[in-house]
Enzyme design. Sequence first.
Site, PDB file in Angstrom:
ATOM      1  N   TYR A  59       0.803  -1.280  -0.254  1.00  0.00           N
ATOM      2  CA  TYR A  59      -0.070  -0.113   0.032  1.00  0.00           C
ATOM      3  C   TYR A  59       0.907   1.198   0.240  1.00  0.00           C
ATOM      4  CZ  TYR A  59      -3.946  -3.018   1.449  1.00  0.00           C
ATOM      5  OH  TYR A  59      -4.952  -4.011   1.450  1.00  0.00           O
ATOM      6  N   LEU A 211     -18.480  -1.688   2.890  1.00  0.00           N
ATOM      7  CA  LEU A 211     -19.217  -0.266   2.373  1.00  0.00           C
ATOM      8  C   LEU A 211     -19.088  -0.468   0.664  1.00  0.00           C
ATOM      9  CD1 LEU A 211     -18.893   2.540   5.145  1.00  0.00           C
ATOM     10  CD2 LEU A 211     -20.804   0.777   4.628  1.00  0.00           C
TER      11      LEU A 211
END
Length: 353
Positions: A59, A211
């Site tokens: 990341y 989500l």
Amino acid sequence: MTAIPTRLLGTTGPRVSALGLGCMGMSALYGPVDRKESIATIHAALDAGVTLLDTGDFYGMGHNELLIRDALDARPGSRDQALVSVKFGALRDPAGGFLGYDGRPAAVKNFAAYSLQRLGTDHIDVYRIARLDPDVPIEETVGAVQELIDAGYVRHVGLSEVGAETVRRAAATAPVADLQIEYSLLSRGIEDGILPVCRELGVSVTAYGVLSRGLISGHMTRERVRELGAQDFRAHSPRFAAENVDRNLALVDALREVADGKGVSVAQIAIAWVLGRGEDIVPLVGARRRDRLAESLGALDVVLDAADLEAIERAVPAGAAAGERYGPEQMAMLDSERAGGRSGGRSGGPSAA
């Protein structure tokens, strides 16, 4: 909000907060970030009782691990509170492109050495390859993680986005704490085969994408989708594509009616739904700001009864989402999406978890 409850990761894993913080978006794939706000969000999570921090060594090419190190260093004693879950194995080029995955034992130990240095710690709590390397048996990759455990550098074995058969093979090699995999109202594919096998073997699930990358957060609009920049992963995601987004946001509108009826936000009811799927499931929320974190933590106070669950099911039936959860290149790398967990080619694409 009441104190955050805890859940056990597998039969042999650690006890963690019932919600974890996914830190990826603080470094990569979702556009510009605010470093100070990211660190403040990690601190707010720790203050609230969140103990599980999830990251990946790729990341931001190590940026996220360094960010977590700095956040923990700024709070003496917080490393003992936080359990850090690290994904490894993704190969990248200097331009940020993805080159595939490497699960060879020597590579596993090499990745771990660099993560320990970047995190400024003597151990990694849960260590997992981000995607199955199709050229390396999972037994060899997991066996290398077990050797790191035996040497004291890692505490627990984790898995990520693998199918039921791969979970079985991994668990026969070493105790597995959890499988990290996408699970949400829009992505329910694990329910048929993968989740039952995890439960049979005592492997928990850490659910990311609860989500759907903000799609069902209640904050995404058609205008915001159109404004997503080229550096934002979602601009290239099938579910945000022009031909699919109207259908998907219509599902959110239907879910909003259920949330409004309970006096909670769309994000809270979506997270609460995942929380309610079982004590062996720990949702990861990808909040990059303190206000979004606070909203997510509010889901812990949402109680869904049978009528609520029926209303949610009517609003967002299983399989209702338009578009795959990743583009074709990345879908091809998901062992979890192949019958029996059979592996495919080595080509890679952006990994959003």
